[in-house]
Design a protein around this motif. Sequence first.
Motif, mmCIF file in Angstrom:
data_model
loop_
_atom_site.group_PDB
_atom_site.id
_atom_site.type_symbol
_atom_site.label_atom_id
_atom_site.label_comp_id
_atom_site.label_asym_id
_atom_site.label_seq_id
_atom_site.Cartn_x
_atom_site.Cartn_y
_atom_site.Cartn_z
ATOM 1 N N VAL A 121 4.680 -3.376 -7.111
ATOM 2 C CA VAL A 121 4.647 -4.844 -7.095
ATOM 3 C C VAL A 121 5.423 -5.369 -5.888
ATOM 4 C CG1 VAL A 121 5.349 -6.926 -8.352
ATOM 5 C CG2 VAL A 121 4.350 -5.002 -9.603
ATOM 6 N N GLY A 122 6.540 -4.678 -5.585
ATOM 7 C CA GLY A 122 7.353 -5.083 -4.431
ATOM 8 C C GLY A 122 6.524 -5.069 -3.154
ATOM 9 N N LYS A 123 5.721 -4.042 -3.016
ATOM 10 C CA LYS A 123 4.868 -3.942 -1.830
ATOM 11 C C LYS A 123 3.914 -5.129 -1.774
ATOM 12 C CE LYS A 123 4.596 0.889 -0.706
ATOM 13 N NZ LYS A 123 4.049 2.085 -1.296
ATOM 14 N N LYS A 124 3.320 -5.413 -2.911
ATOM 15 C CA LYS A 124 2.321 -6.475 -2.967
ATOM 16 C C LYS A 124 2.953 -7.842 -2.692
ATOM 17 C CE LYS A 124 -0.871 -8.646 -6.244
ATOM 18 N NZ LYS A 124 -2.204 -8.637 -5.637
ATOM 19 N N LEU A 125 4.132 -8.076 -3.288
ATOM 20 C CA LEU A 125 4.779 -9.384 -3.118
ATOM 21 C C LEU A 125 5.665 -9.424 -1.884
ATOM 22 C CD1 LEU A 125 5.879 -10.201 -6.816
ATOM 23 C CD2 LEU A 125 3.851 -11.027 -5.608
ATOM 24 N N GLU A 126 5.774 -8.251 -1.260
ATOM 25 C CA GLU A 126 6.632 -8.119 -0.079
ATOM 26 C C GLU A 126 8.070 -8.520 -0.395
ATOM 27 O OE1 GLU A 126 4.450 -10.397 2.790
ATOM 28 O OE2 GLU A 126 3.252 -8.650 3.359
ATOM 29 N N VAL A 127 8.579 -7.940 -1.451
ATOM 30 C CA VAL A 127 9.992 -8.144 -1.810
ATOM 31 C C VAL A 127 10.616 -6.786 -2.102
ATOM 32 C CG1 VAL A 127 9.605 -10.437 -2.793
ATOM 33 C CG2 VAL A 127 9.490 -8.424 -4.284
ATOM 34 N N GLU A 128 11.912 -6.767 -2.131
ATOM 35 C CA GLU A 128 12.635 -5.544 -2.487
ATOM 36 C C GLU A 128 12.345 -5.207 -3.946
ATOM 37 O OE1 GLU A 128 14.911 -3.028 -1.524
ATOM 38 O OE2 GLU A 128 13.838 -3.535 0.347
ATOM 39 N N PRO A 129 11.889 -4.002 -4.270
ATOM 40 C CA PRO A 129 11.628 -3.648 -5.669
ATOM 41 C C PRO A 129 12.845 -3.886 -6.556
ATOM 42 C CG PRO A 129 10.780 -1.938 -4.205
ATOM 43 C CD PRO A 129 11.517 -2.912 -3.333
ATOM 44 N N ALA A 130 14.013 -3.676 -6.014
ATOM 45 C CA ALA A 130 15.225 -3.802 -6.840
ATOM 46 C C ALA A 130 15.457 -5.229 -7.305
ATOM 47 C CB ALA A 130 16.436 -3.312 -6.035
ATOM 48 N N THR A 131 14.803 -6.193 -6.671
ATOM 49 C CA THR A 131 15.010 -7.584 -7.081
ATOM 50 C C THR A 131 14.092 -7.976 -8.232
ATOM 51 O OG1 THR A 131 13.324 -8.449 -5.580
ATOM 52 C CG2 THR A 131 15.571 -8.226 -4.694
#
Lengths: 335, 751
Positions: B545-555
């Motif tokens: 999901v992080g890749k898709k939303l372009e955010v850090e997975p940890a967030t």
Amino acid sequence: MKNFSYASPRSEAEVLSVLAAARASSNQRETELLAGGTDLVHLLHHMVVTPDLVVNLLDVPSLKDVELLDDGVVSIGATVTLDVLLAHPYLNPYPAIGQAIEGIASMQLQCQGTIGGEILQRPQCWFFRDGRGLLAAGGKLAAEGDNRYHAILGNQGPAKFVSASRIAPALIALNATARVIGPADDEEAYIPVADLFRTPRHEGERENSLRPGQLLTHFLLPPADGVASATYEVRHGAGPDYPLAAAAAALWISGGVVQEANIVMGHVAPVPWRSHEAADVLRGRVIDEQIADAAGAAAVAGATPLSNNDYKVQLAKTAVKRAILRAAGLPTGGL
Amino acid sequence: MVEYSWPAKDKATAIGTRVKRLDGPEKATGKAKYSYDINLKNQLIAKGLGCPHAHAKITSIDVAPALKVPGVVHAEPLKKSGDEIEWQGELLAVVAAESPAAAAEGVKAIKVEYVQLPVFVEEDNLVAASAVVEPVPTPRPPNLISGRAWKGGGKTLTVKEPGDNDDEATFGDKEIERLLKESAYVVEATYGIDTITHCCLEPHGSTVEWSGGKLTAHLSTQNVSQTAGQFATPLSITADDVTVHCDYIGGGFGSKFQADYWGVAAARIAKATGRPVKFMLDRDQELKLGGSRPSAYITVRLGADKDGVVQVWDSSHWGSAGASNPGGVSEGQIPYVFTPPNYRRLQTNLKTNHAQARAWRAPNHPQACAITQTAYDDLAAKMGADSLEIFKKNLGTDAKSGSRGAKPSVYLAEMEIGAKLIGWKEHWHPHGKGPAKGSVVEGLGLALHTWGGGGNNSTCSVKIHPDGGVETFCGTQDLGTGTRTVIALVLAECFGLPYDAIKVNIGSSKYPTAGASGGSTTVGGVSAAHRRAGQEAFAKIAELVGKKLEVEPATLEAVKGRVQVAGNPAKSVSWKEACTLIGMTPLEVPGANRNSERTNLTSIQVGGVQFAHVAVDKETGVIKLKKFVAVQDMGLIISPQQAESQIYGAVIMGIAYSLFEQRISDPKTGAILNAELKDYKLARLGDVGEIVVSLYEPESERSRGVIGLGEPPVISPGAAISNAVANALGVRVPTLPMTPQRVLAAIKAKV
């Protein structure tokens, strides 16, 4: 359970003929009558009784009614279930009966169990129920073993068990009679309920006086006519377990003074145990706690407890006292 | 690296919420199939012949007559001529037939001849046990003292150590005597608690069938993952050819860890006849063989200082765990929870003609509590002091503890809560000095307990399907803890889903291995394993999901069916959408918990305090519970409602063994006289009064993680209720269960 033949006659006469035929046949010698089955099925299951023939009584319509006869007598068919009796307005003047049924405390037993079956249920003695015979080695097993629930009165012979019925003391106290028919087609007798019971002397004798081929059809309660009655059971817990000791009291009181009294204890002897001694204490007296207590003491004065049931003397005494107080409309005390 | 942890209390969305039991409707409507409900096509019914004698040698056994009974298909002896039988009910032969009735008739037809041998069943009678004269086995067992009495261990510990002039062998004994002599208060008393049976509503047994050399056993078990081998070895196959299956169990309480020899017999007969076989114990066999809890009887002398703090404890206790292996209540638990500085405790085990005991909910603890915390209460009575104060004083402080298990501060905090709930201040009175209403008196009592309860070795496999479906496979079982509900809540928390969206698959030995449900270890084990698997799985999804939303997975966090940047629902995808990112193959993640590891997910050692308020009728000896309060710590609570249920059940079981339950052995014949539900007395709803449960979960305890709850709340009722009765009457009813007979005897003894 052993396999058995099954009959479901439709009338009292048919019951007698089925029983007569069974006795005459070579392979159906042992017969058991089935009503609600709450006791018999257990006995069959454990092979304590192993009848060749089981006769269902629930299809006999004449056994199913509660009637008020012209002379004020209440007639109760043997297969009327306990829940019906509990709610029946004809029984209102006889609270001792309803209180005994309430004590059974299991809706299943009340709805399935019948009055005839309740009165004639077999003893709960654990030696008997383990298949060691009603007298269990001539009374030896109970006398020498654990007898905490056994008899404290009427126990001098080989019978040490206690009569199991919880309603019989009330019926006896209320001077009820039983209609018994058979074994011959035209035989009919009305006997005091107390006479249905006997203390067996030999293995093979039962604890009731019915002869093979006889049928108990009805109980007849005399008119209430000012009788005050009550049942008091001392129960270990709130469940349907049998009481440790119980008593029914019927009092005929006039002008505040006891004219006549019947005191019958349950679960203390091989038969429901009528205490003339307790009645003697009450006659001519005004009921109060002291008199009730004295009657209780008189009721157990002749008790002969076994090795491990001395405590039942105190419980029977208390049951008598509290049944009398309850019948007189006084607080019983206790829990 | 995923860091495993539980969410904080105020952050948790599933854990700690009140939810209904997932399988409640199935159980309530009868849809749930217990092992006893499993009937297979063409099955045979097997029944066993129980030995009618408590001690006998078989001289001949002939099953041939059974085979002549119509409907009987198979009969085989389990014992042979010459075998010695040491308890009533032991199965001697088995018959399999077309119907239960035919099987029963077949059993009755079996001919066995015996030589009866002397019987000893008086568990409470140390003197009689020691005096039994019978042949001694050769070589003489080292622990045999005399007759039926065996050494069970013991220990003497004194603060003062022997000096140069002291005889080391006798120093301890002398020191104990000196301390007792110097004590401000001494209590000398005897206490006891009779053997009870497990009385599982569903008896032990199984329905088994073979298919192409493979065995399926529908076994009523609390040990799904570890019973396959118990079938396999005696059948000369390997465990991989056995599947053990148990969706629902109708009571185990520690007695259903094994396949048992009757389970193996069922499998053997199924093989021989080529038909499925159902073999469940009859009720009387269940009560004779299915498990029992050892008895315990004790003589105690305790000495306390002027403040009522026990300085010296001296006791000798005995009891029986049956005939196979003399045992009893471990002296290590004497006295219970309290740890007086000086003590001498001696354990003797009696060998009686009974089937061997099995673990019963909190092995050793309920008996130890009942026979020792009663003595602490009698100390309060002797001093005319408030029992609650005496208990508090003897606990000590966290810095200088006078107790074991939980920290004194935990017990003390729970005492405060419980005392308020029971109305200690309003209702307590000195022993025997309360107001009487006619023949009725009332009283209050308390007791406290501890238990380990570390999570067991559990593994699981959590599967997330690309369509968002979540299921888990775990070879655990639901002993009544609400295992399915607990697992669902843990995964629901991890994925932000409703708990009933999680499909929980348990009850098969083909699922990932999980420990037996014993020792309060299930919830700790499965919740830690599933938390790990759930956090790992979510980390993988967060990466996608992080890749898709372009955010850090940890967030990312999982909340209310969405995967979102923490606190920012605008930046999110739905759970379903997130799962499509997995691809074609479901994401499968294993999880494990190891019992030996202490982590922040699960820990050990809880404390609980219980209070009873009773009324006693002095004329009849009848006791009624008015109110019962249970305050319980269990670390982090996954499902408060299931936890409360567990405690209600434990308290009711405790009331049962305090007032009703008792295995009654005939002293003469050794027969178990009440091996029937109508004679084996249990508490009914009308007997339990009001039960108040208080879950104790301050952050100090919650932060320890999940700790099992199955055993602890069943430990204290015996002592708490006995103490309440003593408070009411002013006299101790020394032995449980406190039947009317015993209550009247205690009152009489005082007069």
